[in-house]
Write an enzyme that holds these catalytic residues in place. Structure first.
Site, short mmCIF file in Angstrom:
data_model
loop_
_atom_site.label_atom_id
_atom_site.label_comp_id
_atom_site.label_asym_id
_atom_site.label_seq_id
_atom_site.Cartn_x
_atom_site.Cartn_y
_atom_site.Cartn_z
N HIS A 1 18.46 11.77 22.75
CA HIS A 1 17.10 12.39 23.04
C HIS A 1 16.77 13.29 21.74
O HIS A 1 15.70 13.83 21.62
CB HIS A 1 16.85 13.15 24.25
CG HIS A 1 17.57 14.53 24.28
ND1 HIS A 1 19.16 14.53 24.69
CD2 HIS A 1 17.45 15.85 23.85
CE1 HIS A 1 19.49 15.88 24.68
NE2 HIS A 1 18.30 16.68 24.14
C1 UD1 Z 1 13.95 19.46 24.99
C2 UD1 Z 1 14.38 20.74 24.08
C3 UD1 Z 1 15.73 20.17 23.74
C4 UD1 Z 1 16.69 19.99 24.88
C5 UD1 Z 1 16.08 19.11 25.58
C6 UD1 Z 1 17.18 18.65 27.11
C7 UD1 Z 1 12.81 21.94 22.38
C8 UD1 Z 1 12.36 22.02 21.40
N1 UD1 Z 1 13.61 20.63 23.01
O1 UD1 Z 1 13.69 18.35 24.40
O2 UD1 Z 1 16.42 21.23 22.96
O3 UD1 Z 1 18.14 19.31 24.31
O4 UD1 Z 1 14.98 19.34 26.36
O5 UD1 Z 1 16.64 17.62 27.55
O6 UD1 Z 1 12.74 22.71 23.39
N2 UD1 Z 1 8.78 14.47 29.34
C9 UD1 Z 1 8.47 13.90 30.51
N3 UD1 Z 1 8.87 14.67 31.68
C10 UD1 Z 1 9.61 15.91 31.62
C11 UD1 Z 1 9.79 16.38 30.42
C12 UD1 Z 1 9.43 15.80 29.14
O7 UD1 Z 1 8.07 13.00 30.81
O8 UD1 Z 1 9.72 16.52 32.74
C13 UD1 Z 1 8.41 13.91 27.95
C14 UD1 Z 1 7.10 14.19 27.41
O9 UD1 Z 1 6.63 12.95 26.78
C15 UD1 Z 1 7.40 15.18 26.41
C16 UD1 Z 1 8.76 14.65 25.86
O10 UD1 Z 1 9.44 14.12 27.13
O11 UD1 Z 1 6.56 15.03 25.26
C17 UD1 Z 1 9.62 15.76 25.13
O12 UD1 Z 1 9.67 16.71 26.09
P1 UD1 Z 1 9.99 18.39 25.35
O13 UD1 Z 1 10.39 19.24 26.37
O14 UD1 Z 1 9.06 18.69 24.70
O15 UD1 Z 1 11.28 18.04 24.53
P2 UD1 Z 1 12.66 17.18 24.92
O16 UD1 Z 1 12.82 16.06 23.94
O17 UD1 Z 1 12.75 17.17 26.35
N1 UDP Z 2 22.46 15.38 32.40
C1 UDP Z 2 22.24 14.96 33.52
N2 UDP Z 2 21.71 13.71 33.76
C2 UDP Z 2 21.37 12.97 32.91
C3 UDP Z 2 21.64 13.31 31.54
C4 UDP Z 2 22.32 14.64 31.32
O1 UDP Z 2 22.16 15.61 34.59
O2 UDP Z 2 21.00 11.82 33.09
C5 UDP Z 2 22.92 16.93 32.39
C6 UDP Z 2 24.36 16.94 31.54
O3 UDP Z 2 25.38 16.80 32.51
C7 UDP Z 2 24.10 18.36 30.98
C8 UDP Z 2 22.79 18.53 30.87
O4 UDP Z 2 22.03 17.54 31.54
O5 UDP Z 2 24.42 19.44 32.12
C9 UDP Z 2 22.54 18.34 29.46
O6 UDP Z 2 20.86 18.43 29.08
P1 UDP Z 2 20.24 17.44 27.67
O7 UDP Z 2 21.31 16.39 27.15
O8 UDP Z 2 18.99 17.13 28.38
O9 UDP Z 2 20.13 18.88 26.73
P2 UDP Z 2 20.86 19.55 25.63
O10 UDP Z 2 22.38 19.94 26.23
O11 UDP Z 2 21.18 18.41 24.52
O12 UDP Z 2 20.16 20.82 25.22
#
Ligand code: UD1
Ligand code: UDP
Length: 381
Positions: free
Chosen positions: A205
């Site tokens: 991601h």
């Molecule tokens: C965010 C965090 C990242 C973290 C990740 C965990 C920031 C800058 N990034 O990244 O550090 O590792 O979460 O998963 O804060 N979206 C949905 N549904 C949701 C959430 C998001 O559809 O419930 C989609 C939307 O299109 C959105 C995109 O995902 O624009 C990105 O979501 P966003 O929260 O901005 O960043 P992440 O890539 O999820």
């Molecule tokens: N995780 C989950 N389901 C998934 C992928 C990840 O429950 O399909 C959990 C994972 O075990 C960990 C957390 O989500 O506890 C990590 O989140 P993510 O990778 O989104 O964010 P990051 O740690 O990179 O910020």
């Protein structure tokens, strides 16, 4: 002691679960839980509250998705009146997402003491939005709880006063250990078309890996190659979903694509995998505890202890290298080693004791600081 706890994204929920449970054990603490709404899909949010027994948020700011500036600004705008009316003794934020930074700036500008859990991690890569969030949050925090020694060193180098820093272990590991009986009971493997075969797990991601279609396609090409040797289960993050729909179908490339999994199913899946390929921060830590080989598809990690004490290797994103490293690990898996110091399931307990003024860092060599055996011995399915 009134504590406002702020969470927004999937990894925040995992980290908050042990913290809030520990706070609720102490009658002198009155915790308030604020969900910024950064993640909002059931599969990215509500499911984690249910599975990890996190109380329903007292407030949901409903910010949703947006650019970095919009998302951060909206959390600040909506959090400020809430903090002004609650006037907590502390504001606590976890991790490194936009909600973390927004909570930090809002709190300190209201003169409220800020606690940062998972402070001091540095990738030294300022192109990562999380690195900016970490640097700025740590610069204004009053109490900084770190998961590994490197993080303490980073903070000291940045001029943070030693007295503000506490090495307490890892709340994500607390959750992993606390919920072990539940994830061990997950039926996920019976639901997947794996026929008892060995398999790998993939998560992606990071914007640098998934936002550019050419980069993503190159990565998927390498994964397809690995997919000839064993199936790769790929729970797809919502950031990536539209890119896969637009580009070539990942399923045609030997990947078993699924919606994001709940925590219990996902940990169960990782625990029995031969190999995990990821760009996630939390997954690097969890595979270290599970003793499962992890290849990190990035040029750096902010969690070096998962390499020095764990099963993680940071291998970059060149397709040829990814294939070579994966085949090497399948052939000759690294031996699981003892987990990092203080990753023993008691980080939340230490944090709350320190917040209450009842404790300090465990001295090196005391029973509290001795590492525990890995959860599993890196077995494959
Ligand atoms: C965010 C965090 C990242 C973290 C990740 C965990 C920031 C800058 N990034 O990244 O550090 O590792 O979460 O998963 O804060 N979206 C949905 N549904 C949701 C959430 C998001 O559809 O419930 C989609 C939307 O299109 C959105 C995109 O995902 O624009 C990105 O979501 P966003 O929260 O901005 O960043 P992440 O890539 O999820
Ligand atoms: N995780 C989950 N389901 C998934 C992928 C990840 O429950 O399909 C959990 C994972 O075990 C960990 C957390 O989500 O506890 C990590 O989140 P993510 O990778 O989104 O964010 P990051 O740690 O990179 O910020």
């Amino acid at each position: 002691m009134k504590i406002v706890n702020v969470v927004g994204a999937r990894p925040n929920f995992v980290k908050m679960s042990p913290l809030i449970r520990e706070m609720l054990r102490h009658p002198t603490i009155v915790p308030t839980l604020v969900h910024t709404g950064q993640h909002y899909d059931d599969a990215m949010s509500a499911r984690f509250f249910a599975e990890l027994e996190i109380p329903a948020p007292d407030h949901n700011l409903g910010v949703g998705s947006g650019s970095h500036a919009i998302q951060t600004a909206q959390v600040m705008q909506r959090l400020e009146p809430l903090l002004t009316s609650v006037r907590p003794d502390l504001v606590l934020a976890v991790g490194d997402v936009n909600s973390t930074l927004a909570a930090a700036i809002t709190a300190v500008k209201l003169g409220l003491p800020l606690v940062h859990v998972e402070a001091g991690l540095r990738s030294f890569d300022r192109a990562m939005p999380e690195e900016i969030n970490r640097l700025l949050t740590d610069a204004v925090a009053d109490l900084l709880f770190v998961t590994e020694e490197d993080a303490r060193v980073n903070l000291l180098r940045e001029g943070v006063a030693p007295a503000k820093i506490h090495f307490v272990g890892n709340v994500m590991v607390d959750a992993l250990l606390a919920f072990k009986p539940r994830w061990e009971a997950s039926p996920i493997l019976d639901r997947l078309p794996l026929d008892g075969k060995r398999y790998a797990v993939l998560t992606l991601h990071r914007p640098t890996n998934v936002d550019d279609p050419d980069t993503l396609n190159e990565l998927l090409g390498a994964l397809q190659e690995i997919g000839r040797h064993l199936p790769i289960v790929f729970p797809v993050h919502p950031r990536v979903r539209p890119r896969l729909a637009l580009g070539a179908s990942a399923s045609n490339r030997g990947l078993v694509c699924l919606p994001p999994l709940g925590y219990l199913d996902f940990v169960a899946l990782m625990s029995r995998a031969r190999l995990v390929l990821t760009d996630s921060g939390g997954v690097q830590e969890e595979t270290t505890m599970l003793g499962v080989p992890c290849l990190t598809l990035r040029d750096n990690t902010e969690r070096p202890v998962t390499v020095s004490h764990g099963t993680n290797r940071v291998i970059g994103t060149r397709p040829q290298r990814i294939v070579e490293e994966a085949l090497r690990v399948l052939d000759d898996p690294p031996r699981p080693v003892a987990p990092p110091p203080l990753w023993d399931g008691r980080a939340a307990q230490r944090i709350v004791r320190i917040l209450l003024g009842q404790g300090s860092d465990p001295a090196p060599g005391t029973p509290e600081s001795v590492a525990h055996a890995p959860l599993l011995s890196g077995r494959g399915a």
